[in-house]
Design a protein around this motif. Structure first.
Motif, PDB file in Angstrom:
ATOM      1  N   VAL A 256      15.902 -26.388  11.353  1.00  0.00           N
ATOM      2  CA  VAL A 256      16.353 -27.783  11.483  1.00  0.00           C
ATOM      3  C   VAL A 256      16.394 -28.191  12.952  1.00  0.00           C
ATOM      4  N   ILE A 257      16.915 -27.299  13.797  1.00  0.00           N
ATOM      5  CA  ILE A 257      16.975 -27.608  15.234  1.00  0.00           C
ATOM      6  C   ILE A 257      15.574 -27.785  15.793  1.00  0.00           C
ATOM      7  N   ALA A 258      14.650 -26.867  15.450  1.00  0.00           N
ATOM      8  CA  ALA A 258      13.280 -26.947  15.957  1.00  0.00           C
ATOM      9  C   ALA A 258      12.603 -28.236  15.513  1.00  0.00           C
ATOM     10  N   THR A 259      12.894 -28.667  14.289  1.00  0.00           N
ATOM     11  CA  THR A 259      12.297 -29.900  13.770  1.00  0.00           C
ATOM     12  C   THR A 259      12.774 -31.120  14.548  1.00  0.00           C
ATOM     13  N   ASN A 260      14.012 -31.081  15.038  1.00  0.00           N
ATOM     14  CA  ASN A 260      14.584 -32.237  15.743  1.00  0.00           C
ATOM     15  C   ASN A 260      14.320 -32.236  17.240  1.00  0.00           C
ATOM     16  N   VAL A 261      13.681 -31.178  17.758  1.00  0.00           N
ATOM     17  CA  VAL A 261      13.425 -31.115  19.202  1.00  0.00           C
ATOM     18  C   VAL A 261      12.339 -32.117  19.581  1.00  0.00           C
ATOM     19  N   LEU A 262      12.625 -32.935  20.588  1.00  0.00           N
ATOM     20  CA  LEU A 262      11.649 -33.891  21.106  1.00  0.00           C
ATOM     21  C   LEU A 262      10.687 -33.188  22.056  1.00  0.00           C
ATOM     22  N   ARG A 670      20.192  -6.941  12.703  1.00  0.00           N
ATOM     23  CA  ARG A 670      20.215  -7.429  14.094  1.00  0.00           C
ATOM     24  C   ARG A 670      18.807  -7.654  14.622  1.00  0.00           C
ATOM     25  N   ILE A 671      17.860  -6.809  14.223  1.00  0.00           N
ATOM     26  CA  ILE A 671      16.464  -6.984  14.643  1.00  0.00           C
ATOM     27  C   ILE A 671      15.855  -8.207  13.955  1.00  0.00           C
ATOM     28  N   GLU A 672      16.180  -8.402  12.671  1.00  0.00           N
ATOM     29  CA  GLU A 672      15.634  -9.555  11.948  1.00  0.00           C
ATOM     30  C   GLU A 672      16.130 -10.869  12.545  1.00  0.00           C
ATOM     31  N   GLU A 673      17.404 -10.930  12.917  1.00  0.00           N
ATOM     32  CA  GLU A 673      17.918 -12.143  13.547  1.00  0.00           C
ATOM     33  C   GLU A 673      17.216 -12.392  14.878  1.00  0.00           C
ATOM     34  N   ALA A 674      16.982 -11.316  15.651  1.00  0.00           N
ATOM     35  CA  ALA A 674      16.285 -11.469  16.929  1.00  0.00           C
ATOM     36  C   ALA A 674      14.852 -11.951  16.723  1.00  0.00           C
ATOM     37  N   ASP A 675      14.218 -11.494  15.641  1.00  0.00           N
ATOM     38  CA  ASP A 675      12.855 -11.930  15.352  1.00  0.00           C
ATOM     39  C   ASP A 675      12.819 -13.430  15.070  1.00  0.00           C
ATOM     40  N   VAL A 676      13.822 -13.928  14.360  1.00  0.00           N
ATOM     41  CA  VAL A 676      13.908 -15.376  14.115  1.00  0.00           C
ATOM     42  C   VAL A 676      14.089 -16.115  15.438  1.00  0.00           C
ATOM     43  N   ASN A 677      14.932 -15.575  16.329  1.00  0.00           N
ATOM     44  CA  ASN A 677      15.111 -16.192  17.648  1.00  0.00           C
ATOM     45  C   ASN A 677      13.792 -16.242  18.412  1.00  0.00           C
ATOM     46  N   GLY A 678      13.016 -15.149  18.328  1.00  0.00           N
ATOM     47  CA  GLY A 678      11.733 -15.116  19.028  1.00  0.00           C
ATOM     48  C   GLY A 678      10.760 -16.148  18.484  1.00  0.00           C
ATOM     49  N   ARG A 679      10.734 -16.307  17.166  1.00  0.00           N
ATOM     50  CA  ARG A 679       9.844 -17.311  16.581  1.00  0.00           C
ATOM     51  C   ARG A 679      10.302 -18.725  16.934  1.00  0.00           C
ATOM     52  N   PHE A 680      11.610 -18.910  17.049  1.00  0.00           N
ATOM     53  CA  PHE A 680      12.128 -20.211  17.475  1.00  0.00           C
ATOM     54  C   PHE A 680      11.700 -20.502  18.914  1.00  0.00           C
ATOM     55  N   LEU A 681      11.791 -19.516  19.793  1.00  0.00           N
ATOM     56  CA  LEU A 681      11.363 -19.682  21.188  1.00  0.00           C
ATOM     57  C   LEU A 681       9.890 -20.065  21.251  1.00  0.00           C
ATOM     58  N   THR A 682       9.056 -19.356  20.493  1.00  0.00           N
ATOM     59  CA  THR A 682       7.623 -19.638  20.510  1.00  0.00           C
ATOM     60  C   THR A 682       7.329 -21.011  19.918  1.00  0.00           C
ATOM     61  N   ALA A 683       8.041 -21.381  18.852  1.00  0.00           N
ATOM     62  CA  ALA A 683       7.788 -22.661  18.191  1.00  0.00           C
ATOM     63  C   ALA A 683       8.161 -23.842  19.073  1.00  0.00           C
ATOM     64  N   TYR A 693      15.090 -20.008  30.253  1.00  0.00           N
ATOM     65  CA  TYR A 693      16.333 -20.773  30.333  1.00  0.00           C
ATOM     66  C   TYR A 693      16.032 -22.237  30.021  1.00  0.00           C
ATOM     67  N   ALA A 694      16.855 -22.820  29.173  1.00  0.00           N
ATOM     68  CA  ALA A 694      16.639 -24.202  28.764  1.00  0.00           C
ATOM     69  C   ALA A 694      17.976 -24.883  28.533  1.00  0.00           C
ATOM     70  N   VAL A 695      17.956 -26.202  28.658  1.00  0.00           N
ATOM     71  CA  VAL A 695      19.125 -27.028  28.356  1.00  0.00           C
ATOM     72  C   VAL A 695      18.762 -27.939  27.195  1.00  0.00           C
ATOM     73  N   MET A 696      19.645 -28.015  26.213  1.00  0.00           N
ATOM     74  CA  MET A 696      19.439 -28.872  25.046  1.00  0.00           C
ATOM     75  C   MET A 696      20.514 -29.945  25.022  1.00  0.00           C
ATOM     76  N   ILE A 697      20.076 -31.188  24.853  1.00  0.00           N
ATOM     77  CA  ILE A 697      20.986 -32.328  24.808  1.00  0.00           C
ATOM     78  C   ILE A 697      20.769 -33.057  23.486  1.00  0.00           C
ATOM     79  N   THR A 698      21.805 -33.105  22.658  1.00  0.00           N
ATOM     80  CA  THR A 698      21.699 -33.747  21.345  1.00  0.00           C
ATOM     81  C   THR A 698      21.925 -35.247  21.485  1.00  0.00           C
ATOM     82  N   GLN A 699      20.975 -36.030  20.953  1.00  0.00           N
ATOM     83  CA  GLN A 699      21.050 -37.486  20.997  1.00  0.00           C
ATOM     84  C   GLN A 699      21.883 -38.015  19.819  1.00  0.00           C
ATOM     85  N   PRO A 700      22.347 -39.263  19.910  1.00  0.00           N
ATOM     86  CA  PRO A 700      23.122 -39.840  18.791  1.00  0.00           C
ATOM     87  C   PRO A 700      22.373 -39.835  17.468  1.00  0.00           C
TER      88      PRO A 700
END
Length: 733
Positions: A256-262, A670-683, A693-700
């Protein structure tokens, strides 16, 4: 295995032993990079239906509920299922229940019993009358659970986890389904105090979650027994320990977060910082290739090989040019392929425990060989065959001569090739098209091999330059021994990395032990260079030159410099000698990472309430640059005040540490959760560099703006501070 066969085997191990995929994969992303398999397998669904419910469907924190797993066998299908705990322990057919069950918003307690009055069937391959317990029509299992004291109010889901196995069978086959393929139960966590709490059940759940006894004062944010806050040395006071979520729920949250990233904003260069370019990478690779030449396995062969060219050419410049070209191209092909393989898979190699053990063994074998304990040579049969081919001369003989030289010299070349590959794996990458990993790694591998082969070609064309080369002698024996000490130190580091990936905390190759061993190795190397002791291959030579004396003092000084780090200060932590040298040693030996929260969805929800932007640290347990930034940059006072203005979160992409959880969900989880994090980073960032390092700002409107810092290793702390300040300004707009 005879010693003569060791070298080619080790050569093959280091050059080509790598899995088919990298840490996150370089293949094109699927339409849904976070997709996971869901739903019952088709053949399973033809025989049975499954229902998983929580009763009551609404409950407050700390209340006891019942989760029911109901398996209904379809009429006429001829199907049946097994119990989890058959009365006859010799019964082979049974279902498997993960223990302990996943801990999320429901904490499973107590024991589970199979439904009463099972049916029976003749046991396969057993005497008549020996029966198995089965269920032909309906089976209902009840699980006792407590709503987690840390559950957030609202809708929640729970599954039996992927390690639970349920199977249904017919007359010919059995069809299994994992717990995460079964329907998930949904329920609602209600806010507020409850008068239905059963103290004994709640106490058992608290023990599973490893929560401290509840305090008489009002708990934090309305929760029962809030988790301990972050240590005082961390950047903020956020809660850092969490309850493990079902993998599909955690994946859905990041999806859901990845889908909403601008899309990232254009033109944000943050002070003009640029990452290491392609040409700088190639130059570094070439430098490591040139350094490899000044080793005892390679340097003496340079004039010998060039003399062979001169002899076979019979005074013909054209023939000399041809032979030198063939020789060098063969070396470039073989060594370049080896370099490319290491560069391609080094990120994976640097993290996988099995490969780290194999590399530690390789470096230990090479170190003992360099110390003179034994000689690594080609097998006699292969050596004779290569010599026979080489003696024929011409192009074929030159090719075989180059192959033999490349394999023999690998004892000395491997540490430099591995060192370069390891450093490049930790360097910051780029999401731009010019930094496509395959193109960069091919260029780096070719640059290393070309620089290594170039002197053979140049000296063949201009033989007079050989007079300027220093003569081989005892100094090469000293170089060989020093390389042995360095390879021994590298082997210990690989063993520590392997243990970090296998156990939640190291027990054998601890940070203190490996650092102490490095101090001893550095001191031993210094004493060796001062002729305090000799090795089997050394000549008796009582006097030492000035360069050798200076190197001896350098190693002894390093040992003294690192020694204070072996002792604890008043705060119970290791003392930290000042300077960049210790900073790199400390980071290279992978000290324990700082504790930050590790749930991005929780951080974003907290950001919506506090108005603070989210600072995301994509990191890894075995990431050297990550530890360097944490110890040398994040620890500075000016960053404490800056980080206080962010919601902080760390996303591990190799393995989430066990201490990130209130209760360790297990190594695989713990490895499976990290794998999801890695795919999120790549996506999101089209990159898998660590650290990112990144900063995320949620819009209204729910959309998320992201700003990525362009460096991995932070070489410009002032510019990193500017990045954080600029991000805070953007969050206010």
């Amino acid at each position: 295995m005879p010693r003569s066969a060791l070298l080619p085997a080790l050569f093959v191990l280091c050059c080509i032993a790598a899995p088919a995929g990298a840490q996150f994969g370089e293949e094109p992303l699927a339409k849904d990079p976070l997709a996971t398999s869901k739903g019952l397998p088709k053949k399973f669904a033809k025989l049975a239906s499954v229902e998983f419910v929580v009763e009551p469907a609404k409950a407050k924190r700390g209340e006891t509920v019942t989760a029911r797993l109901k398996v209904t066998l379809k009429e006429g299908g001829g199907g049946y299922t097994y119990p989890f705990f058959p009365a006859d322990t010799k019964q082979l057919g049974k279902n498997d229940l993960a223990a302990p069950l996943p801990v999320g918003d429901l904490v499973f307690i107590g024991t589970v019993a199979d439904p009463p009055n099972p049916d029976t069937k003749q046991r396969d391959d057993a005497p008549s009358g020996v029966m198995d317990q089965i269920y032909k029509h309906l089976a209902v299992w009840e699980f006792k659970a407590v709503v987690s004291p840390n559950a957030k109010a609202g809708k929640s889901t729970v599954s039996l986890g992927k390690y639970t196995r349920l199977q249904v069978c017919d007359a010919t086959n059995c069809y299994p389904a994992r717990g995460d393929e079964l329907p998930a139960a949904t329920f609602e966590v209600l806010d507020g105090e409850s008068d239905k709490i059963k103290p004994a059940d709640l106490e058992e759940a608290r023990k599973i979650l490893n929560l401290p006894p509840p305090k008489p004062s009002a708990p934090d944010r309305g929760s029962v027994g809030a988790l301990p806050p972050a240590p005082s040395g961390s950047a903020n006071k956020a809660e850092v320990r969490k309850s493990a979520k079902p993998l599909d729920q955690y994946t859905d949250e990041l999806r859901v977060i990845a889908t909403n990233v601008l899309p990232p904003e254009e033109g944000s260069d943050f002070g003009g910082i640029k990452q290491t370019g392609l040409w700088a990478f190639i130059a570094t690779a070439a430098l490591w290739g040139l350094i490899s030449l000044v080793t005892p396995c390679v340097f003496p062969m340079i004039p010998i090989t060039v003399s062979i060219f001169l002899k076979q050419a019979h005074g013909s410049f054209g023939e000399r040019l041809k032979l030198a070209g063939v020789y060098c191209l063969t070396i470039i092909s073989v060594l370049g392929l080896s370099a490319f393989a290491l560069l391609k898979f080094m990120a994976w190699l640097s993290a996988h425990p099995v490969t780290n053990v194999l590399l530690a063994t390789l470096f230990l074998v090479l170190a003992l060989s360099l110390f003179g304990m034994y000689e690594l040579t080609l097998p006699n049969a292969l050596q004779k065959r290569l010599q026979a081919k080489q003696s024929k001369g011409g192009v074929i003989g030159t090719v075989f001569g180059a192959l033999a030289f490349t394999v023999i010299s690998f004892t000395c070349v491997a540490p430099f090739l591995g060192g370069f590959a390891g450093i490049s794996a930790g360097n910051e990458g780029s999401g731009s098209l010019i930094a496509v990993p395959t193109a960069k790694e091919i260029a780096g591998g070719l640059a290393f091999a070309t620089a290594f082969a170039a002197p053979f070609f140049v000296l063949a064309l201009v033989p007079g330059l050989m007079k300027a080369l220093p003569k081989s002698g005892g100094w090469l024996d000293s170089v060989k021994a020093v390389m042995g000490f360095l390879e021994l130190a590298a082997a210990l580091k690989f063993l520590r990395t392997a243990e970090l990936r296998v156990f939640p905390t190291t027990q054998y190759f601890t940070y203190d032990l490996v650092l102490g061993a490095w101090v001893a190795i550095s001191a031993a190397c210094g004493l060796y260079l001062l002729n305090v002791f000799r090795l089997p291959h050394d000549e008796e030579k009582p006097n030492i030159g000035v360069p050798r004396l200076l190197f001896a003092l350098l190693f002894l000084g390093l040992a003294l410099y690192l020694t204070p780090a072996l002792f604890k200060g008043h705060d119970g932590k290791n003392q930290r000698p000042a300077g960049v040298v210790y900073a790199w040693v400390e980071a290279f030996l992978l000290p324990d990472p700082e504790e930050w929260p590790t749930d991005l969805n929780v951080a974003i929800e907290a950001s919506k309430k506090s108005g603070k932007p989210v600072f995301v640290d994509f990191t890894g347990k075995t990431c050297t640059n990550c530890r360097y930034n944490e110890r040398e940059v994040f620890s500075r006072p000016e960053f404490h005040s800056l980080f206080d203005q962010f919601e902080l979160v760390q996303l591990y992409t190799d393995e989430v540490p066990s201490k990130a959880y209130a209760t360790d969900p297990g190594h695989s989880a713990r490895i499976e959760e990290a794998d999801v994090n890695g795919r999120f980073l790549t996506a999101v960032f089209k990159d898998n560099t660590l650290p990112t390092y990144a900063v995320m700002i949620t819009q209204p409107d729910g959309k998320v703006k992201v700003f990525k810092y362009p460096e991995g290793k932070i070489n410009h702390p002032d510019q990193f501070a500017t990045f954080l300040k600029d991000s805070l300004e953007k969050a206010k707009k």
